[in-house]
Design an enzyme around this catalytic site. Structure first.
Site, PDB file in Angstrom:
ATOM      1  N   LYS A   1      74.696  26.724 -51.869  1.00  0.00           N
ATOM      2  CA  LYS A   1      74.611  25.841 -50.699  1.00  0.00           C
ATOM      3  C   LYS A   1      75.050  24.420 -51.010  1.00  0.00           C
ATOM      4  O   LYS A   1      75.061  23.995 -52.169  1.00  0.00           O
ATOM      5  CB  LYS A   1      73.194  25.860 -50.112  1.00  0.00           C
ATOM      6  CG  LYS A   1      72.980  27.097 -49.223  1.00  0.00           C
ATOM      7  CD  LYS A   1      71.651  27.130 -48.513  1.00  0.00           C
ATOM      8  CE  LYS A   1      71.553  28.421 -47.679  1.00  0.00           C
ATOM      9  NZ  LYS A   1      70.198  28.632 -47.175  1.00  0.00           N
TER      10      LYS A   1
ATOM     11  N   ARG B   1      67.521  34.860 -52.239  1.00  0.00           N
ATOM     12  CA  ARG B   1      68.678  35.385 -51.515  1.00  0.00           C
ATOM     13  C   ARG B   1      69.929  34.779 -52.160  1.00  0.00           C
ATOM     14  O   ARG B   1      70.156  33.574 -52.054  1.00  0.00           O
ATOM     15  CB  ARG B   1      68.584  34.993 -50.043  1.00  0.00           C
ATOM     16  CG  ARG B   1      69.743  35.496 -49.186  1.00  0.00           C
ATOM     17  CD  ARG B   1      69.573  35.053 -47.741  1.00  0.00           C
ATOM     18  NE  ARG B   1      70.675  35.491 -46.907  1.00  0.00           N
ATOM     19  CZ  ARG B   1      71.830  34.825 -46.799  1.00  0.00           C
ATOM     20  NH1 ARG B   1      72.013  33.705 -47.447  1.00  0.00           N
ATOM     21  NH2 ARG B   1      72.798  35.303 -46.036  1.00  0.00           N
TER      22      ARG B   1
HETATM   23  C1  8Y7 Z   1      69.617  31.846 -45.445  1.00  0.00           C
HETATM   24  C2  8Y7 Z   1      69.624  33.012 -44.668  1.00  0.00           C
HETATM   25  C3  8Y7 Z   1      71.602  32.086 -44.627  1.00  0.00           C
HETATM   26  C4  8Y7 Z   1      68.400  31.480 -46.080  1.00  0.00           C
HETATM   27  C5  8Y7 Z   1      67.409  33.454 -45.096  1.00  0.00           C
HETATM   28  C6  8Y7 Z   1      74.131  30.591 -46.418  1.00  0.00           C
HETATM   29  C7  8Y7 Z   1      71.315  34.203 -43.277  1.00  0.00           C
HETATM   30  C8  8Y7 Z   1      73.767  30.379 -45.021  1.00  0.00           C
HETATM   31  N1  8Y7 Z   1      70.864  31.286 -45.423  1.00  0.00           N
HETATM   32  N2  8Y7 Z   1      68.538  33.809 -44.483  1.00  0.00           N
HETATM   33  N3  8Y7 Z   1      70.880  33.143 -44.154  1.00  0.00           N
HETATM   34  N4  8Y7 Z   1      67.318  32.314 -45.874  1.00  0.00           N
HETATM   35  N5  8Y7 Z   1      66.305  34.207 -44.953  1.00  0.00           N
HETATM   36  O1  8Y7 Z   1      74.647  29.579 -47.007  1.00  0.00           O
HETATM   37  O2  8Y7 Z   1      68.263  30.447 -46.757  1.00  0.00           O
HETATM   38  O3  8Y7 Z   1      73.969  31.664 -47.003  1.00  0.00           O
HETATM   39  S1  8Y7 Z   1      73.275  31.841 -44.169  1.00  0.00           S
END
Ligand code: 8Y7
Length: 262
Positions: free
Chosen positions: A205, A240
């Site tokens: 990020k 994640r």
């Molecule tokens: C997150 C996410 C994204 C996160 C959860 C990216 C879909 C943006 N970020 N879901 N999703 N937590 N639970 O940079 O931080 O991956 S999308």
């Protein structure tokens, strides 16, 4: 939790089948590297991303969820804030709904969750993806995110959804400036409200670029691994990530220090 993006590849001319196959293969690879959960998403929630219709999102994610379900025992989460997509994804074999709106965007999402026994990721987001990074403000970001989790758990209880189905996620980068993201990481134990497990999504990020000076995406892998080790030590259970292997290694080393080796 390994990230499986199912978005059309502008560099391929193999059409829909090629994109599906690529995503399934990628998911299987992440599972082989040690991902316990595969997070399948067909619509980008990055700031400024363009929206996708229910039909298009289903066309993207359903074949991938079905393909993964046939070939792996890893848990499958569906990254969506649309009830119709979540419902069909569960029917196709998904185990978890990862809704970045914490089931507040689509009024039918609570019904879909209540009718199932699936797992639920409750993520904090301030504002809407399109505009959330335009000057987000908090008085006490940690207290506000923790209070948000309390409210969501109460709303779920009201709908007959047991809290043991949930994990809590501070939503790094979702309506947060750098110092907000850092405060949330600094106080992870306070986010484990009602003792629920905490999920951290920091992989590649922009906050990493903000701390280290903007470098390319590939240069954000090792800083992500550093945060994974830190977050595991401070009680987070699920990360994640895009790069599963190095992050699993970091978690296993942190766990060896914390708990010893079996
Ligand atoms: C997150 C996410 C994204 C996160 C959860 C990216 C879909 C943006 N970020 N879901 N999703 N937590 N639970 O940079 O931080 O991956 S999308």
């Amino acid at each position: 939790m390994g990230i499986v993006n199912v978005t059309p590849d502008s560099f391929s001319d193999g059409g829909q089948y090629f994109d599906e196959q690529r995503a399934v293969d990628h998911g299987l690879e992440l599972a082989a590297e040690g991902a316990a959960i595969l997070d399948v998403g067909g619509e980008s929630t990055r700031p400024g991303a363009s929206p996708v219709s229910v039909e298009e999102e289903l066309r993207r994610v359903l074949p991938v969820i079905k393909g993964l379900r046939r070939q792996t025992k890893a848990l499958i989460s569906v990254d969506t804030f649309k009830a119709a997509v979540a419902e069909q994804a569960l029917g196709a074999g998904a185990d978890i709904i990862n809704d970045v709106s914490s089931m507040m965007h689509d009024p039918r999402m609570m019904e879909v969750a209540a009718a199932s026994s699936c797992g639920l990721v409750l993520m904090h987001m301030k504002g809407e993806p399109r505009t959330m990074q335009k000057n987000p403000e908090y008085v006490d970001v940690v207290a506000e995110v923790a209070a948000f989790f309390e409210h969501r758990l109460a709303a779920l209880a009201e709908a007959g959804i047991d809290k043991t189905r949930t994990v809590l996620d501070p939503g790094l980068g979702f309506g947060k400036k750098l110092d907000h993201n850092l405060s949330l990481l600094r106080h992870l134990p306070r986010l484990s409200v009602q003792n629920r497990p905490v999920l951290v999504g920091i992989s590649r990020k922009s906050m990493i670029g903000a701390v280290l000076g903007n470098r390319d995406m590939a240069a954000r892998m090792w800083p992500t691994v550093a945060v994974t080790a830190y977050a595991r030590e401070h009680g987070a259970h699920i990360m994640r990530v895009h790069d599963v292997k190095p992050n699993v290694d970091a978690m296993r080393m942190a766990e060896a220090i914390l708990f010893g080796v079996a």
